[in-house]
Scaffold this active site. Structure first.
Site, PDB file in Angstrom:
ATOM      1  N   SER A  23      51.107  20.026 -49.052  1.00 52.38           N
ATOM      2  CA  SER A  23      51.140  18.586 -48.837  1.00 52.38           C
ATOM      3  C   SER A  23      50.538  18.003 -50.114  1.00 52.38           C
ATOM      4  O   SER A  23      50.534  18.698 -51.132  1.00 52.38           O
ATOM      5  CB  SER A  23      50.759  17.900 -47.543  1.00 52.38           C
ATOM      6  OG  SER A  23      50.910  16.651 -47.555  1.00 52.38           O
ATOM      7  N   TYR A  82      57.058   9.439 -53.417  1.00 49.28           N
ATOM      8  CA  TYR A  82      56.262  10.763 -53.061  1.00 49.28           C
ATOM      9  C   TYR A  82      55.454  10.845 -51.840  1.00 49.28           C
ATOM     10  O   TYR A  82      55.733  11.833 -51.171  1.00 49.28           O
ATOM     11  CB  TYR A  82      55.361  10.870 -54.388  1.00 49.28           C
ATOM     12  CG  TYR A  82      54.508  12.113 -54.391  1.00 49.28           C
ATOM     13  CD1 TYR A  82      55.224  13.266 -54.630  1.00 49.28           C
ATOM     14  CD2 TYR A  82      53.238  12.208 -54.250  1.00 49.28           C
ATOM     15  CE1 TYR A  82      54.442  14.671 -54.572  1.00 49.28           C
ATOM     16  CE2 TYR A  82      52.373  13.378 -54.162  1.00 49.28           C
ATOM     17  CZ  TYR A  82      53.177  14.730 -54.232  1.00 49.28           C
ATOM     18  OH  TYR A  82      52.354  15.835 -54.433  1.00 49.28           O
ATOM     19  N   LYS A 116      55.608  13.500 -48.412  1.00 50.12           N
ATOM     20  CA  LYS A 116      54.080  14.509 -48.060  1.00 50.12           C
ATOM     21  C   LYS A 116      53.721  14.085 -46.909  1.00 50.12           C
ATOM     22  O   LYS A 116      52.917  15.090 -46.048  1.00 50.12           O
ATOM     23  CB  LYS A 116      53.106  14.284 -49.146  1.00 50.12           C
ATOM     24  CG  LYS A 116      53.511  14.897 -50.653  1.00 50.12           C
ATOM     25  CD  LYS A 116      53.905  16.379 -50.387  1.00 50.12           C
ATOM     26  CE  LYS A 116      54.240  17.048 -51.859  1.00 50.12           C
ATOM     27  NZ  LYS A 116      54.348  18.551 -51.656  1.00 50.12           N
TER      28      LYS A 116
END
Length: 296
Positions: free
Chosen positions: A136, A150, A154
Site C-alpha cells: 500500500s 491515489y 491504497k
C-alpha cells in the site's frame, strides 16, 4: 513479485533472491523485465536458483493473470509468497484529474492486487501455507492534498487484506500490508513532476527512503507473518494511529497500540494542523498572485 521490474518490487525480488528464493517477476514492460532479471541473477546464492519473467498487465484480464501464474507454478513450483507491488500514481486537485484516471488507478492499484491473489489462494489453502503481501502506501493510511485519485486505491488494499486475513488464517496463510513512505524510485520521480505545490510541501515534512531499505523491512515482516509493515518512526506512529480493528501479530503489539494511541493522536493533530496551514498559505498566495495579475 508483481511490478517487479523496478522500484520497491525489484528490490523485494533481490532481497528474496539473496535468501535463496526462486523468483517470478511480473510486469508489463518485457525489456525492463529482462534487464532486471540480469541484475537479480548477480545475487544468486546457489546454482539452482531461477528468475522467471512474465510480461502481463495484472489489472486487465483475470483469466490471463490466472493462466500465467499457473504456468509459473508448473515451472517453479507453488507460490510460497506473493508480493503485490504493481502500482501507479496520479497527483492533482480533485477537479483537475481526468475521470478516467480514477478508474485506471483503481484497476492497477486495487484489481492489480486482487487478480494475482485470487489466482494463488486456492493452492495456498490446499498446502496449508503461504504469504500474501499488499504494498500500500502511507497515503493508504492518511488522505492528503493531491492524492484524491491515489489514496482511495491504497486504502482499499487494507480492507481487502483485513477481510482476507480473517478467511485464510486458519489455513496457516498470513497477509501483510506494507505502508512505505515516499521512496526513491522511478515512479516517485515521475510523480514528483506533476505534484501540486501543496503536496510537495507536505511531502517535504518527512524524508525520502531508499527502496532497498523499504524492501528489507517488507520481506522481514512478511516472513514473520506480521500484518502491518511500516518503515521509520513516522511509519510506526501512523500504524499505531490507524490500527483500528486490524489484526495484531502479538499481545505485545496490541499493548503498544493501546499505550501509545493517545499521545500519538496528539502528535498527529499537530501534523494535521501544519498540513492545513500549508494548504491555506498556498491558497492565499495563489489568490494574491491572481489578484495582482488582474490589476496589471
Amino acid at each position: 513479485v508483481t511490478g517487479g521490474s523496478s522500484g520497491i518490487g525489484k528490490c523485494i525480488a533481490i532481497e528474496c533472491y539473496k535468501q535463496g528464493a526462486f523468483i517470478t517477476l511480473i510486469a508489463r514492460d518485457e525489456s525492463k523485465l529482462l534487464q532486471t532479471k540480469k541484475e537479480i541473477e548477480k545475487y544468486s546464492v546457489n546454482d539452482k536458483q531461477v528468475v522467471l519473467c512474465i510480461s502481463v498487465d495484472v489489472s486487465k484480464d483475470y483469466e490471463q493473470v490466472e493462466n500465467v501464474l499457473k504456468q509459473a507454478q508448473e515451472k517453479l513450483g507453488p507460490v510460497d509468497m506473493l508480493v503485490n507491488c504493481a502500482g501507479t500514481s496520479v497527483t492533482g486537485k480533485f477537479e483537475d484529474i481526468e475521470v478516467n484516471s480514477f478508474e485506471r488507478l483503481m484497476a492497477v492499484n486495487y484489481l492489480g492486487s486482487v487478480y494475482p491473489s485470487r489466482a494463488v489462494i486456492a493452492t495456498m489453502k490446499e498446502r496449508r501455507m503461504g504469504r500474501i503481501v499488499f504494498v500500500s502506501s502511507q497515503a493508504g493510511q492518511l488522505g492528503l492534498f493531491g492524492y484524491t485519485a491515489y489514496s482511495p486505491t491504497k486504502f482499499a488494499l487494507r480492507g481487502l487484506a483485513e477481510a482476507l486475513q480473517m478467511e485464510v488464517k486458519p489455513y496457516n496463510i498470513y497477509v501483510t500490508v506494507a505502508y512505505p513512505p515516499d521512496t526513491d524510485t522511478p515512479g516517485f520521480a515521475e510523480e514528483s513532476k506533476t505534484k501540486p505545490l501543496e503536496t510537495k510541501l507536505i511531502s517535504e515534512t518527512s524524508s525520502v527512503c531508499q527502496a532497498e531499505q523499504v524492501a528489507r523491512v517488507i520481506v522481514k515482516d512478511a516472513i514473520q507473518g506480521n500484518f502491518n509493515s511500516s518503515v521509520g518512526s513516522d511509519g510506526y506512529m501512523l500504524s499505531i494511529l490507524t490500527s483500528g480493528m486490524s489484526p495484531v501479530t502479538s499481545i505485545t503489539e496490541g499493548l503498544q497500540q493501546v499505550v501509545c494511541m493517545g499521545i500519538f493522536r496528539i502528535i498527529g493533530l499537530f501534523y494535521l494542523g501544519s498540513f492545513d496551514s500549508i494548504v491555506r498559505r498556498c491558497m492565499m498566495q495563489r489568490e494574491k498572485s491572481e489578484s495582482a495579475d488582474k490589476t496589471e
